[in-house]
Design a protein around this motif. Structure first.
Motif, PDB file in Angstrom:
ATOM      1  N   ASP A  63       3.167  -4.502 -16.557  1.00 19.04           N
ATOM      2  CA  ASP A  63       3.374  -3.059 -16.407  1.00 19.04           C
ATOM      3  C   ASP A  63       4.465  -2.773 -15.379  1.00 19.04           C
ATOM      4  OD1 ASP A  63       1.359  -2.580 -18.235  1.00 19.04           O
ATOM      5  OD2 ASP A  63      -0.129  -1.963 -16.740  1.00 19.04           O
ATOM      6  N   GLY A  70       7.062  -4.538 -15.077  1.00 15.43           N
ATOM      7  CA  GLY A  70       8.339  -4.914 -15.661  1.00 15.43           C
ATOM      8  C   GLY A  70       8.553  -6.396 -15.875  1.00 15.43           C
ATOM      9  N   HIS A 104       4.202  -1.822 -20.092  1.00 15.53           N
ATOM     10  CA  HIS A 104       5.401  -2.650 -20.187  1.00 15.53           C
ATOM     11  C   HIS A 104       6.448  -1.942 -21.034  1.00 15.53           C
ATOM     12  CE1 HIS A 104       8.017  -5.932 -21.663  1.00 15.53           C
ATOM     13  NE2 HIS A 104       7.801  -6.432 -20.454  1.00 15.53           N
ATOM     14  N   GLN A 105       7.683  -1.989 -20.599  1.00 17.96           N
ATOM     15  CA  GLN A 105       8.733  -1.194 -21.225  1.00 17.96           C
ATOM     16  C   GLN A 105       8.925  -1.510 -22.711  1.00 17.96           C
ATOM     17  OE1 GLN A 105       8.938  -3.317 -18.722  1.00 17.96           O
ATOM     18  NE2 GLN A 105      10.717  -4.666 -18.840  1.00 17.96           N
ATOM     19  N   ASP A 106       8.935  -2.779 -23.078  1.00 20.03           N
ATOM     20  CA  ASP A 106       9.157  -3.140 -24.483  1.00 20.03           C
ATOM     21  C   ASP A 106       7.943  -2.799 -25.337  1.00 20.03           C
ATOM     22  OD1 ASP A 106      11.653  -4.108 -23.757  1.00 20.03           O
ATOM     23  OD2 ASP A 106      10.923  -6.173 -23.513  1.00 20.03           O
ATOM     24  N   ARG A 137       7.900   0.914 -26.006  1.00 20.20           N
ATOM     25  CA  ARG A 137       8.824   1.356 -27.050  1.00 20.20           C
ATOM     26  C   ARG A 137       8.260   1.052 -28.436  1.00 20.20           C
ATOM     27  NH1 ARG A 137      12.586   1.161 -22.868  1.00 20.20           N
ATOM     28  NH2 ARG A 137      12.661  -1.094 -22.612  1.00 20.20           N
ATOM     29  N   VAL A 194       7.806   5.550 -17.450  1.00 19.47           N
ATOM     30  CA  VAL A 194       7.199   4.291 -17.894  1.00 19.47           C
ATOM     31  C   VAL A 194       7.350   3.270 -16.769  1.00 19.47           C
ATOM     32  CG1 VAL A 194       7.260   2.466 -19.635  1.00 19.47           C
ATOM     33  CG2 VAL A 194       7.753   4.845 -20.300  1.00 19.47           C
ATOM     34  N   GLY A 221       7.170   0.070 -16.458  1.00 18.56           N
ATOM     35  CA  GLY A 221       7.998  -1.114 -16.661  1.00 18.56           C
ATOM     36  C   GLY A 221       9.478  -0.843 -16.531  1.00 18.56           C
ATOM     37  N   ASP A 222       9.903   0.345 -16.958  1.00 20.77           N
ATOM     38  CA  ASP A 222      11.312   0.710 -16.815  1.00 20.77           C
ATOM     39  C   ASP A 222      11.685   0.929 -15.363  1.00 20.77           C
ATOM     40  OD1 ASP A 222      12.144   0.706 -19.519  1.00 20.77           O
ATOM     41  OD2 ASP A 222      11.293   2.692 -19.850  1.00 20.77           O
ATOM     42  N   GLU A 223      10.745   1.450 -14.584  1.00 14.89           N
ATOM     43  CA  GLU A 223      11.039   1.849 -13.202  1.00 14.89           C
ATOM     44  C   GLU A 223      10.676   0.780 -12.181  1.00 14.89           C
ATOM     45  OE1 GLU A 223      12.749   4.433 -13.127  1.00 14.89           O
ATOM     46  OE2 GLU A 223      12.251   5.281 -15.099  1.00 14.89           O
TER      47      GLU A 223
END
Length: 203
Positions: free
Chosen positions: A51, A53, A113-115, A118, A135, A137-139
């Motif tokens: 989470d 990243g 998690h970013q992926d 999505r 999100v 994971g992005d941050e």
């Protein structure tokens, strides 16, 4: 807390059901084995780093090094991750729809998690109702770090006191309150509806 509030949702287990036990019940023969695996191998703390990243490739490698005898089950956390998603929590999605219909500004902060987020976003069209989704994971930030709540506020020009945050984790609720947001501990769509009605956010 009356009209003019911004409503900020958590997503996992508020709008979309998520439970890794559902996957591991297909892999292990007993509930005790599932509980041991998720308590010792692919733990909540281990998952939180995704989470934050960390790549699933690195996560799977790390856990496999610790428990090589469970390599296949560990790999399933990534390969079969979609099977941990239980679908929409329809009562909360209905509330989201009503809030949007009356013009309530909607935002979200999610530990995800970013992926994987999505991938999931493409499956649930109601996630497009939000003006912004932070999100983790992005941050590279996870709730309840105060910075993740402040990021949403600063990015969207929001005053903390004008936001009601909804999350199923008491720790994350406390994190929102610590930065000045109002907050509701989510336990059911029915309880959430009652809270929003009592607050004058829903009729």
């Amino acid at each position: 807390m009356t009209g003019g509030m911004n409503v900020v949702f958590d997503i996992g287990n508020v709008l979309i059901g998520w439970d890794p036990r559902v996957l591991y019940r297909k892999i292990f023969a007993s509930e005790d084995e599932v509980a041991w695996f998720l308590g010792h191998v692919c733990t909540p703390e281990w998952n939180l780093e995704q989470d934050r990243g960390r790549s699933f490739r690195d996560a799977i490698a790390e856990a496999t090094q610790r428990y090589p005898q469970h390599a296949d089950a560990i790999a399933a956390y990534d390969r079969r991750w979609a099977e941990t998603i239980l679908g929409p929590i329809t009562g909360t999605v209905a509330i989201l729809d009503e809030l949007e219909a009356q013009g309530t500004p909607l935002y979200a902060i999610t530990n995800w998690h970013q992926d994987k987020f999505r991938e999931t976003r493409g499956r649930f069209s109601f996630l497009e109702r939000f003006r912004d989704i932070v999100v983790s994971g992005d941050e590279r930030l996870v709730k309840p770090d105060p910075a993740i709540y402040r990021l949403l506020l600063e990015r969207n020009g929001l005053a903390a006191g004008s936001c009601l945050f909804i999350d199923d984790s008491p720790r994350n609720v406390a994190g929102a309150e610590a930065v000045g947001m109002r907050a509701h501990h989510f336990t059911s769509p029915e309880a959430l509806r009652g809270h929003l009605t009592a607050a004058g956010i829903l009729p």
